[in-house]
Enzyme design. Structure first.
Site, short mmCIF file in Angstrom:
data_model
loop_
_atom_site.label_atom_id
_atom_site.label_comp_id
_atom_site.label_asym_id
_atom_site.label_seq_id
_atom_site.Cartn_x
_atom_site.Cartn_y
_atom_site.Cartn_z
N CYS A 102 -22.54 -0.63 23.83
CA CYS A 102 -21.73 0.37 24.19
C CYS A 102 -22.28 0.60 25.61
O CYS A 102 -23.16 0.08 25.86
CB CYS A 102 -21.58 1.48 23.50
N HIS A 149 -43.43 -6.62 18.59
CA HIS A 149 -44.08 -5.68 18.17
C HIS A 149 -43.40 -4.92 16.86
O HIS A 149 -44.15 -4.48 16.00
CB HIS A 149 -44.57 -4.65 19.01
#
Length: 147
Positions: free
Chosen positions: A66, A99
């Site tokens: 978006c 991570h």
């Protein structure tokens, strides 16, 4: 073949189509496009929910687009097992995968060129979760899990 599900609101249609075209050239992906398809104004939550539900149910990777990427990330992160990451450059995408074991890439298409978006996506898709010390942290993201 790796399955990827994509969605965008009206802001992201052109970028989504460019990304699909780039990924189809690699022939490594089964791509599901959940919309939007037309240029009429559309509501980002509709497409954020669709993609997040697929990722939650099928344990696959999703991509949402978006204008800012924020709305899509907010919607997607309401689903169990979804870790949607707003990524605006390749290093953020790499770290989101390494991570955080992010499984939905949210792209702010109003602020990226098509080439930047494609490169960020390729990094996201080729990067693996490091595991190790990150496993416990990722597990603690769930609202059902005690830290």
């Amino acid at each position: 073949m790796r399955e990827i599900v994509l969605g965008s609101d009206h802001w992201g249609i052109e970028s989504k189509n460019a990304l699909i075209h780039a990924l189809e050239k690699e022939r490594n992906f089964l791509i599901e496009d959940l919309g939007a398809y037309g240029e009429n104004t559309s509501s980002y939550p509709e497409f954020g929910h669709k993609v997040a539900k697929w990722v939650e149910d099928k344990n696959i990777v999703g991509i949402l687009m978006c204008k800012t990427g924020n709305g899509m990330a907010m919607v997607a992160n309401r689903y169990d097992g979804v870790r949607a990451a707003l990524c605006w450059d390749e290093e953020i995408a790499r770290l989101a995968r390494r991570h955080n074991d992010a499984n939905i890439l949210c792209l702010p298409v109003g602020f990226l060129t098509h080439d930047q978006m494609i490169n960020i996506t390729k990094v996201f898709l080729k990067t693996s979760f490091e595991k190790g010390r990150h496993v416990a942290r990722v597990r603690s993201i769930s609202r059902l899990c005690e830290p």
